[in-house]
Write a protein that holds these residues in place. Structure first.
Motif, PDB file in Angstrom:
ATOM      1  N   THR A 123       0.915  -1.225  -0.179  1.00 10.98           N
ATOM      2  CA  THR A 123       0.102  -0.403  -0.071  1.00 10.98           C
ATOM      3  C   THR A 123       0.416   1.744   0.021  1.00 10.98           C
ATOM      4  O   THR A 123       0.315   2.378  -0.360  1.00 10.98           O
ATOM      5  N   PHE A 124       1.370   1.364   0.389  1.00  5.48           N
ATOM      6  CA  PHE A 124       2.740   2.476   0.405  1.00  5.48           C
ATOM      7  C   PHE A 124       4.058   2.553   0.680  1.00  5.48           C
ATOM      8  O   PHE A 124       5.131   3.038   1.234  1.00  5.48           O
ATOM      9  N   SER A 125       4.525   1.513  -0.135  1.00  2.00           N
ATOM     10  CA  SER A 125       5.843   0.940  -0.581  1.00  2.00           C
ATOM     11  C   SER A 125       6.307   1.989  -1.501  1.00  2.00           C
ATOM     12  O   SER A 125       6.117   2.668  -2.396  1.00  2.00           O
ATOM     13  N   GLY A 126       7.913   2.621  -0.773  1.00  2.00           N
ATOM     14  CA  GLY A 126       8.348   3.343  -1.757  1.00  2.00           C
ATOM     15  C   GLY A 126       7.697   4.816  -1.873  1.00  2.00           C
ATOM     16  O   GLY A 126       8.695   5.928  -1.916  1.00  2.00           O
ATOM     17  N   CYS A 127       6.924   4.931   0.021  1.00  2.00           N
ATOM     18  CA  CYS A 127       6.297   6.502   0.014  1.00  2.00           C
ATOM     19  C   CYS A 127       7.418   6.781   0.806  1.00  2.00           C
ATOM     20  O   CYS A 127       7.863   6.477   1.977  1.00  2.00           O
ATOM     21  N   LEU A 180       6.413   9.812   4.653  1.00  2.00           N
ATOM     22  CA  LEU A 180       6.119   9.195   5.758  1.00  2.00           C
ATOM     23  C   LEU A 180       7.231   9.418   6.790  1.00  2.00           C
ATOM     24  O   LEU A 180       8.048   8.836   6.622  1.00  2.00           O
ATOM     25  N   THR A 181       6.394   9.983   7.745  1.00  2.00           N
ATOM     26  CA  THR A 181       7.479   9.983   8.874  1.00  2.00           C
ATOM     27  C   THR A 181       6.993   9.229   9.901  1.00  2.00           C
ATOM     28  O   THR A 181       8.117   8.314  10.823  1.00  2.00           O
ATOM     29  N   ASN A 182       5.444   9.783  10.301  1.00  2.00           N
ATOM     30  CA  ASN A 182       5.420   8.935  11.660  1.00  2.00           C
ATOM     31  C   ASN A 182       4.279   8.452  11.248  1.00  2.00           C
ATOM     32  O   ASN A 182       3.495   9.239  10.537  1.00  2.00           O
ATOM     33  N   ILE A 183       3.758   6.810  11.909  1.00  4.48           N
ATOM     34  CA  ILE A 183       2.804   6.620  12.098  1.00  4.48           C
ATOM     35  C   ILE A 183       1.881   6.019  12.846  1.00  4.48           C
ATOM     36  O   ILE A 183       2.532   5.741  13.763  1.00  4.48           O
ATOM     37  N   LYS A 243      11.959   5.121   2.912  1.00  7.71           N
ATOM     38  CA  LYS A 243      12.839   5.600   3.876  1.00  7.71           C
ATOM     39  C   LYS A 243      13.011   6.696   5.503  1.00  7.71           C
ATOM     40  O   LYS A 243      13.531   6.334   6.287  1.00  7.71           O
ATOM     41  N   SER A 244      11.562   7.558   5.501  1.00 10.34           N
ATOM     42  CA  SER A 244      11.762   8.868   6.189  1.00 10.34           C
ATOM     43  C   SER A 244      10.806   8.409   7.154  1.00 10.34           C
ATOM     44  O   SER A 244      10.398   8.953   8.709  1.00 10.34           O
ATOM     45  N   ILE A 245      10.606   7.198   7.633  1.00  7.84           N
ATOM     46  CA  ILE A 245       9.151   6.507   8.915  1.00  7.84           C
ATOM     47  C   ILE A 245      10.625   6.557  10.378  1.00  7.84           C
ATOM     48  O   ILE A 245      11.625   5.876  10.295  1.00  7.84           O
ATOM     49  N   THR A 246      10.118   7.400  10.940  1.00 12.37           N
ATOM     50  CA  THR A 246      10.898   6.856  12.528  1.00 12.37           C
ATOM     51  C   THR A 246      10.506   6.996  13.702  1.00 12.37           C
ATOM     52  O   THR A 246      11.075   6.353  14.287  1.00 12.37           O
ATOM     53  N   ASN A 247       9.242   6.296  13.074  1.00 13.22           N
ATOM     54  CA  ASN A 247       8.209   5.664  14.585  1.00 13.22           C
ATOM     55  C   ASN A 247       6.730   5.292  13.662  1.00 13.22           C
ATOM     56  O   ASN A 247       6.129   6.067  13.023  1.00 13.22           O
TER      57      ASN A 247
END
Length: 72
Positions: A11-15, A18-21, A39-43
């Motif tokens: 669904t969000f592959s390569g997005c 996105l930083t926090n989910i 690669k921008s997701i931190t939490n």
């Protein structure tokens, strides 16, 4: 978001934006590679309603610092 019960495969592959989910309580399934190479997701916060998380869901999330998973 109140009607979402699953996050499908890829669904969000390569997005990269996105930083926090926060996965809401209505979601019970997170699919394979759902957040692959985000690669921008931190939490990530996962609700206690999740019953299944697919393989490699968070693979390649190189900035990931924490995943909150409730007991059970």
């Amino acid at each position: 978001l109140q009607y979402i019960t699953k996050i499908d495969d890829n669904t969000f592959s390569g997005c990269l934006s996105l930083t926090n989910i926060i996965i809401p309580n209505t979601v019970t399934y997170i699919g394979y590679f759902a957040f692959f190479e985000c690669k921008s997701i931190t939490n990530i916060t996962i609700s206690n309603s999740i019953t299944d998380i697919g393989n490699s869901t968070f693979f390649g999330c190189s900035s990931l610092k924490s995943i909150m998973i409730p007991e059970g």
